[in-house]
Structures are given as C-alpha cells and as structure tokens.
Scaffold this motif. Structure first.
Motif, PDB file in Angstrom:
ATOM      1  N   GLU A 147       0.826  -1.216   0.000  1.00  0.00           N
ATOM      2  CA  GLU A 147       0.000   0.000   0.000  1.00  0.00           C
ATOM      3  C   GLU A 147       0.858   1.263   0.000  1.00  0.00           C
ATOM      4  OE1 GLU A 147      -2.218  -2.993   2.718  1.00  0.00           O
ATOM      5  OE2 GLU A 147      -0.141  -2.505   2.153  1.00  0.00           O
ATOM      6  N   LEU A 148       2.071   1.165   0.545  1.00  0.00           N
ATOM      7  CA  LEU A 148       2.952   2.333   0.627  1.00  0.00           C
ATOM      8  C   LEU A 148       3.755   2.550  -0.652  1.00  0.00           C
ATOM      9  CD1 LEU A 148       4.198   1.795   4.278  1.00  0.00           C
ATOM     10  CD2 LEU A 148       2.569   3.518   3.479  1.00  0.00           C
ATOM     11  N   ASN A 149       3.580   1.661  -1.618  1.00  0.00           N
ATOM     12  CA  ASN A 149       4.264   1.776  -2.911  1.00  0.00           C
ATOM     13  C   ASN A 149       3.225   2.009  -4.008  1.00  0.00           C
ATOM     14  OD1 ASN A 149       6.759   1.553  -4.505  1.00  0.00           O
ATOM     15  ND2 ASN A 149       5.827  -0.304  -5.345  1.00  0.00           N
ATOM     16  N   THR A 150       2.356   2.986  -3.771  1.00  0.00           N
ATOM     17  CA  THR A 150       1.253   3.256  -4.694  1.00  0.00           C
ATOM     18  C   THR A 150       1.202   4.745  -5.052  1.00  0.00           C
ATOM     19  OG1 THR A 150      -0.281   3.586  -2.854  1.00  0.00           O
ATOM     20  CG2 THR A 150      -0.120   1.352  -3.765  1.00  0.00           C
ATOM     21  N   ARG A 151       0.164   5.117  -5.744  1.00  0.00           N
ATOM     22  CA  ARG A 151      -0.081   6.517  -6.094  1.00  0.00           C
ATOM     23  C   ARG A 151      -1.588   6.719  -6.216  1.00  0.00           C
ATOM     24  NH1 ARG A 151       2.667   7.174 -11.069  1.00  0.00           N
ATOM     25  NH2 ARG A 151       0.789   6.642 -12.226  1.00  0.00           N
ATOM     26  N   ILE A 152      -2.070   7.905  -5.852  1.00  0.00           N
ATOM     27  CA  ILE A 152      -3.493   8.227  -6.010  1.00  0.00           C
ATOM     28  C   ILE A 152      -3.667   9.102  -7.248  1.00  0.00           C
ATOM     29  CG2 ILE A 152      -5.384   9.606  -5.066  1.00  0.00           C
ATOM     30  CD1 ILE A 152      -4.865   8.496  -2.394  1.00  0.00           C
ATOM     31  N   GLU A 153      -4.544   8.677  -8.119  1.00  0.00           N
ATOM     32  CA  GLU A 153      -4.846   9.446  -9.322  1.00  0.00           C
ATOM     33  C   GLU A 153      -6.283   9.950  -9.264  1.00  0.00           C
ATOM     34  OE1 GLU A 153      -4.042   7.237 -12.853  1.00  0.00           O
ATOM     35  OE2 GLU A 153      -1.864   7.354 -12.622  1.00  0.00           O
ATOM     36  N   THR A 154      -6.463  11.199  -9.684  1.00  0.00           N
ATOM     37  CA  THR A 154      -7.790  11.816  -9.694  1.00  0.00           C
ATOM     38  C   THR A 154      -8.234  12.013 -11.135  1.00  0.00           C
ATOM     39  OG1 THR A 154      -7.300  12.983  -7.629  1.00  0.00           O
ATOM     40  CG2 THR A 154      -9.164  13.773  -8.932  1.00  0.00           C
ATOM     41  N   SER A 155      -9.410  11.486 -11.480  1.00  0.00           N
ATOM     42  CA  SER A 155      -9.939  11.615 -12.836  1.00  0.00           C
ATOM     43  C   SER A 155     -10.576  12.980 -13.040  1.00  0.00           C
ATOM     44  CB  SER A 155     -10.972  10.514 -13.102  1.00  0.00           C
ATOM     45  OG  SER A 155     -10.398   9.241 -12.911  1.00  0.00           O
TER      46      SER A 155
ATOM     47  N   GLY B 119     -13.467  13.889 -10.954  1.00  0.00           N
ATOM     48  CA  GLY B 119     -13.261  14.008  -9.522  1.00  0.00           C
ATOM     49  C   GLY B 119     -13.102  12.691  -8.788  1.00  0.00           C
ATOM     50  N   SER B 120     -13.356  11.581  -9.465  1.00  0.00           N
ATOM     51  CA  SER B 120     -13.209  10.276  -8.814  1.00  0.00           C
ATOM     52  C   SER B 120     -11.718   9.947  -8.653  1.00  0.00           C
ATOM     53  CB  SER B 120     -13.894   9.185  -9.639  1.00  0.00           C
ATOM     54  OG  SER B 120     -13.304   9.090 -10.930  1.00  0.00           O
ATOM     55  N   GLN B 121     -11.396   9.165  -7.622  1.00  0.00           N
ATOM     56  CA  GLN B 121     -10.014   8.827  -7.338  1.00  0.00           C
ATOM     57  C   GLN B 121      -9.822   7.317  -7.290  1.00  0.00           C
ATOM     58  OE1 GLN B 121      -9.400  10.987  -3.600  1.00  0.00           O
ATOM     59  NE2 GLN B 121      -8.202  12.525  -4.702  1.00  0.00           N
ATOM     60  N   GLU B 122      -8.610   6.886  -7.593  1.00  0.00           N
ATOM     61  CA  GLU B 122      -8.273   5.476  -7.493  1.00  0.00           C
ATOM     62  C   GLU B 122      -6.817   5.328  -7.052  1.00  0.00           C
ATOM     63  OE1 GLU B 122      -8.983   3.750 -11.273  1.00  0.00           O
ATOM     64  OE2 GLU B 122      -7.443   4.911 -12.327  1.00  0.00           O
ATOM     65  N   ILE B 123      -6.547   4.238  -6.346  1.00  0.00           N
ATOM     66  CA  ILE B 123      -5.191   3.941  -5.896  1.00  0.00           C
ATOM     67  C   ILE B 123      -4.527   3.071  -6.946  1.00  0.00           C
ATOM     68  CG2 ILE B 123      -3.792   2.839  -4.117  1.00  0.00           C
ATOM     69  CD1 ILE B 123      -6.022   3.430  -2.120  1.00  0.00           C
ATOM     70  N   VAL B 124      -3.400   3.538  -7.463  1.00  0.00           N
ATOM     71  CA  VAL B 124      -2.674   2.825  -8.514  1.00  0.00           C
ATOM     72  C   VAL B 124      -1.494   2.092  -7.885  1.00  0.00           C
ATOM     73  CG1 VAL B 124      -1.397   3.041 -10.676  1.00  0.00           C
ATOM     74  CG2 VAL B 124      -3.327   4.584 -10.188  1.00  0.00           C
ATOM     75  N   ALA B 125      -1.460   0.765  -8.034  1.00  0.00           N
ATOM     76  CA  ALA B 125      -0.373  -0.056  -7.509  1.00  0.00           C
ATOM     77  C   ALA B 125       0.590  -0.422  -8.633  1.00  0.00           C
ATOM     78  CB  ALA B 125      -0.923  -1.309  -6.844  1.00  0.00           C
ATOM     79  N   PHE B 126       1.830  -0.772  -8.274  1.00  0.00           N
ATOM     80  CA  PHE B 126       2.865  -1.042  -9.279  1.00  0.00           C
ATOM     81  C   PHE B 126       3.465  -2.431  -9.092  1.00  0.00           C
ATOM     82  CE2 PHE B 126       3.010   3.475  -8.082  1.00  0.00           C
ATOM     83  CZ  PHE B 126       2.628   4.045  -9.285  1.00  0.00           C
ATOM     84  N   GLU B 127       3.866  -3.023 -10.200  1.00  0.00           N
ATOM     85  CA  GLU B 127       4.611  -4.280 -10.167  1.00  0.00           C
ATOM     86  C   GLU B 127       6.096  -3.937 -10.182  1.00  0.00           C
ATOM     87  OE1 GLU B 127       3.442  -6.848 -13.283  1.00  0.00           O
ATOM     88  OE2 GLU B 127       1.391  -7.142 -12.525  1.00  0.00           O
ATOM     89  N   GLY B 128       6.626  -3.612  -9.041  1.00  0.00           N
ATOM     90  CA  GLY B 128       8.020  -3.204  -8.952  1.00  0.00           C
ATOM     91  C   GLY B 128       8.154  -1.972  -8.073  1.00  0.00           C
ATOM     92  N   ILE B 129       9.387  -1.701  -7.674  1.00  0.00           N
ATOM     93  CA  ILE B 129       9.669  -0.572  -6.793  1.00  0.00           C
ATOM     94  C   ILE B 129      10.784   0.283  -7.404  1.00  0.00           C
ATOM     95  CG2 ILE B 129      10.477   0.121  -4.498  1.00  0.00           C
ATOM     96  CD1 ILE B 129       9.561  -2.718  -3.555  1.00  0.00           C
ATOM     97  N   ASN B 130      10.502   1.546  -7.647  1.00  0.00           N
ATOM     98  CA  ASN B 130      11.525   2.509  -8.033  1.00  0.00           C
ATOM     99  C   ASN B 130      11.850   3.324  -6.786  1.00  0.00           C
ATOM    100  OD1 ASN B 130      11.378   1.566 -10.622  1.00  0.00           O
ATOM    101  ND2 ASN B 130      10.359   3.358 -11.472  1.00  0.00           N
ATOM    102  N   LEU B 131      12.964   2.970  -6.154  1.00  0.00           N
ATOM    103  CA  LEU B 131      13.300   3.554  -4.862  1.00  0.00           C
ATOM    104  C   LEU B 131      14.068   4.869  -5.039  1.00  0.00           C
ATOM    105  CD1 LEU B 131      13.238   3.203  -1.793  1.00  0.00           C
ATOM    106  CD2 LEU B 131      15.446   2.022  -1.965  1.00  0.00           C
ATOM    107  N   GLY B 132      13.431   5.967  -4.643  1.00  0.00           N
ATOM    108  CA  GLY B 132      14.093   7.262  -4.696  1.00  0.00           C
ATOM    109  C   GLY B 132      14.859   7.529  -3.415  1.00  0.00           C
ATOM    110  N   PHE B 133      15.893   8.339  -3.507  1.00  0.00           N
ATOM    111  CA  PHE B 133      16.627   8.754  -2.309  1.00  0.00           C
ATOM    112  C   PHE B 133      17.015  10.220  -2.480  1.00  0.00           C
ATOM    113  CE2 PHE B 133      19.697   7.086  -5.282  1.00  0.00           C
ATOM    114  CZ  PHE B 133      20.759   7.975  -5.219  1.00  0.00           C
ATOM    115  N   ALA B 134      16.887  10.980  -1.404  1.00  0.00           N
ATOM    116  CA  ALA B 134      17.162  12.407  -1.462  1.00  0.00           C
ATOM    117  C   ALA B 134      18.667  12.644  -1.534  1.00  0.00           C
ATOM    118  CB  ALA B 134      16.579  13.103  -0.237  1.00  0.00           C
ATOM    119  N   ALA B 135      19.088  13.500  -2.465  1.00  0.00           N
ATOM    120  CA  ALA B 135      20.503  13.828  -2.636  1.00  0.00           C
ATOM    121  C   ALA B 135      20.671  15.340  -2.678  1.00  0.00           C
ATOM    122  CB  ALA B 135      21.042  13.198  -3.916  1.00  0.00           C
TER     123      ALA B 135
END
Length: 471
Positions: free
Chosen positions: A312-320, A323-339
């Motif tokens: 659930e923490l590797n998702t994104r919320i998209e708004t149509s 106005g409707s919203q959906e949670i988008v899940a991914f097959e994979g993890i693109n791990l960002g790190f602050a630099a």
C-alpha cells in the motif's frame, strides 16, 4: 526557395513547462547535423543537452544564455543544406572543417574532435567556487586556470581564437580561456568590438574591459541596484539585502512541496532503533576484506523487502477529470533517495530496486548521486520514483517530519546513528541508536499498515543477518 525550419523547445521531462538556457553549443552560420547537441539547458530536474532534429545551416538563435525559455517556443532556426543562409566567417568555417577532418582534439563549442573523427561530448563540471573542492576544502587552482595562464598560453590563445564563436556574432571569435575569463569577471562579450582579425575578441580586449573604470551609466545602474536591494521592507521595517528569483530546482521543489502539503493528508510515525548489529555487520565485512555496502544501501534493501509485504505504501493516487479517485499499484519498486547537490535537493530513483542486492543498491546510490551532483541525471532518473528514502542523518540531525515527494504516498527518514544508553536484556548498555521516521498518505492506508512497515524495517536494522538470510 527552401523554407527555414524552426525548432521549438521540447518538453524535456514529465510535464516541464520551461527551461533555462545555459549555453549555446552552436553559432549562427554553423553547419549542423541531425541529433547534434545545439544547446545546454537546465530544467527543474537536470542539465540537458538538446539535440537538433534538423540538418543544415543555423540562421538564428532564439534566446540568450541565462534566459528562461518556455516549452513550445522557438529555440533555433535552421536553413536546410543548400539554402541561402547567413554568410559565415570563411576562415573560421574552414578551420572548423579542417579540424573536424583531422581530429585535432580541440574543443569546438563544447565538443572534442579526437583522432578517428568521432565527436566526443563534453562533460559539464558542477559549479563550484574557485579554490574549493566538493567537500569545501581549499585546493590549488586547476592546471590551465586563469590565475596560472603563462605567456605560452597567451600565444596559444592566438591559435585557439578561431575555434570558438560567440553565439549570434560571426565576427566575435574567442578561445575557451578568454571565454572563461569573461564569464568569471561578468564581462558581456556581445558588447566588445574585437581587436583581432575580422573583429576577433582577444585576451587583451577582455582584460581592457576588466581594468577599465566604470562608466557613468554603469555607476548609475549599480546605484539603482543598491537602492533596490537596500530599500526598506514595509512589513518588518528592515532593509532588504537581496532578492533572489525562485527558479530551476528550487522553484520545482517549492511547487512540489506546496502541492504535497495541499493535497496529501499526511501522518507521521517514528521509532528509535538499535543499529549496533548493522554497524558491526558492516565493520566485519570491511575487516575481512569483503566489499561492504554503505549503511544506506542495507536500509534500502530492508525498505524494498518491507514494501513487498506492505505494498500500500508503494502506490499513487490518481484523480480523474470527474473528480473520482483510485489507488494505482505497481509491479516493482523505483526507490528514490534524497541527494543534496549544488543545484538543490533532488531525488534520483533506482529502477526495479526490489531486484537488487545491497551491494547492487550501493553501486546505484553512488552512481546516481554522482550524476545528480553533476547535473546530468536524466528526467526519468529524477521523476520515476514510487517511494523515497531520506538520509538526513548525514546533516547531524536525529529526526524530521518530512514532506512526501508528490505523487508518492510515503517517505522514510533515517536520522544520525549515535551512542546512546540502551537497555539490553535488563542491563544498561551503550548502543548505536538511530531514529526511523515514516510519513505516509492516510488515504492509502491506516496507522496499522504504516506502523507494520516501520516496525519491519526497524527489526531488520536490529537483526540484519536474519533478514538478509530470509531474503
């Protein structure tokens, strides 16, 4: 008559609307080929070389270095080969062609021409103050710097002066050394009438401008600038010392953080963690001569394992549009790190991080940090993350309620690792302790999920051997 083609500034990233023109790599009158880099621009995400989609003769450059250009606006005009164009300085053009054939190795508007005829792209060094290293320590001036230019270098200028042309001015041809001298002293080359052959700008021309006393117009302009900066702020009553435009990376960060705070109902949980076992594991690897990943790489490995268990923490919320919203899940993890870079805080991401070992993650963290600090990270590398890891412990702080990197839904912060008193099996001991902080979007999950993920990572830090064996 063949029509001149106008190349519009393209969208160089996901949704970027503007870019700052840093440097032209070609000049009016140049013959260019398809895909040849024509300009360096700085977007909100990275430094980018823009290639030309057309071949022919450059007839017009739409913009000056330092100017912010809108996406979709003219960047360069090119007359197809054989069409009438602005007449170039023949001698300069001939030298360009001869060097291109011979492979002299000279720099031609950001290129080298190494033997063999292959054009080598130049690497733009990160901006640093003269006499300092990336770590801030004093160093000797680099070989060939302005402060060490010898008489031989001055003579070499006369040989080099035909090799680099000032964009938009066919008569003003200067060497890279003279160009750098002008840039470091704030000299506008467009206002100089060169004393060399065909109006070429020589070292002596720039030196004359540097040493000349300020004109009345310059004095008046400088006084007005001082008045503007030194004017009094109406709200505080204090004198204003400076005004700095919000642009580039800082502008993008401001917009993204504002959007995150506006759209995401975030919550934060944190926990103190005994990292002694992890520190000792890494120290043991180093002592045995085995390549040891950095501590951040180990934690990144634990994070990817945790995200598999709590997706659930590797998702994104998209708004149509409705106005409707959906949670988008991914097959994979693109791990960002602050630099942290000279251009500001950026977040490069490691693609498919869940497939990498701690050592492989360490290699990617080092590589992406380097290219980000050079301003060469691609828009994809800077804009495709699904979860962010933020190691603010390197700044000597323990914790932070970080702002989520929109449109992601969570960010994990790692504080400094320090010696603290800790109860171990009923006895007080000194242990290596850090604080982990998770900020998450409460729309995608509740506190139980967030706490479960945070505890998973914390347990992995406290018992790394067990988790590494399991994964």
């Amino acid at each position: 008559m063949t029509e001149t083609k106008v190349f519009m500034l393209p969208d160089l990233g996901e949704g970027l609307t503007e870019a700052e023109l840093v440097n032209w790599l070609v000049s009016v009158g140049d013959e260019i080929r398809v895909d040849q880099p024509i300009a360096e621009v700085e977007t909100a995400k990275s430094m980018v070389e823009v290639p030309s989609p057309y071949a022919g003769t450059v007839t017009e450059l739409h913009g000056e270095p330092g100017q912010t250009l809108d996406v979709g606006k003219p960047l360069i005009s090119v007359a197809p080969a054989g069409a009438p164009a602005v007449e170039p300085v023949e001698m300069a053009a001939n030298i360009y062609r001869e060097e291109e054939k011979a492979g002299s190795g000279s720099v031609l508007i950001g290129y080298g021409t190494p033997a063999g005829g292959a054009a080598a792209r130049r690497s733009r060094a990160p901006r640093r103050a003269a006499g300092s290293t990336a770590a801030g320590g004093p160093v000797a001036p680099p070989e060939g710097s302005i402060s060490e230019v010898s008489d031989a270098d001055k003579a070499a200028d006369d040989l080099l002066l035909m090799r680099t042309r000032v964009p938009g001015r066919l008569g003003a041809v200067i060497s890279p050394l003279v160009r750098r001298m002008a840039r470091e002293h704030g000299v506008d080359l467009g206002g100089i009438h060169g004393s060399g052959e065909s109006g070429l700008i020589m070292r002596r021309d720039v030196e004359a401008v540097i040493s000349a006393p300020a004109t009345r117009e310059e004095e008046r302009t400088g006084t007005e600038a001082s008045v503007r900066q030194g004017s009094t702020d109406s709200r505080t009553g204090l004198a204003i010392s400076s005004r700095t435009p919000l642009k580039g990376v800082r502008k993008a960060v401001a917009a993204n953080m504002s959007r995150s705070r506006t759209e995401i109902p975030e919550a934060t949980v944190w926990v103190d963690v005994d990292a002694t076992a992890l520190v000792e594991l890494r120290a043991g690897l180093k002592k045995s001569g085995t390549p040891a990943p950095g501590l951040l790489a180990f934690i990144a490995r634990f994070v990817t394992a945790g995200l598999k268990k709590y997706p659930e923490l590797n998702t994104r919320i998209e708004t149509s549009s409705d106005g409707s919203q959906e949670i988008v899940a991914f097959e994979g993890i693109n791990l960002g790190f602050a630099a942290q870079t000279d251009r500001g805080l950026v977040v490069p991401s490691i693609g498919s991080a869940e497939k990498l070992s701690a050592r492989e993650l360490d290699e990617e963290i080092r590589r992406l940090t380097a290219v980000a600090r050079e301003g060469k990270a691609t828009p994809t590398e800077l804009g495709s993350g699904t979860f962010t890891l933020n190691n603010y412990g390197v700044f000597g702080v323990d914790g932070s309620a970080a702002i989520i990197n929109h449109p992601e839904v969570a960010i994990l912060g790692v504080g400094r690792i320090i010696d603290r008193p800790w109860v171990v099996e009923g006895s007080l001991a000194v242990r290596k302790v850090t604080e982990l902080t998770l900020t998450f979007d409460h729309r995608v999950c509740d506190g139980g999920t967030a706490a479960g993920f945070l505890r998973f990572v914390a347990d992995a830090v406290e018992k790394p051997v067990q988790l590494i064996a399991d994964i």
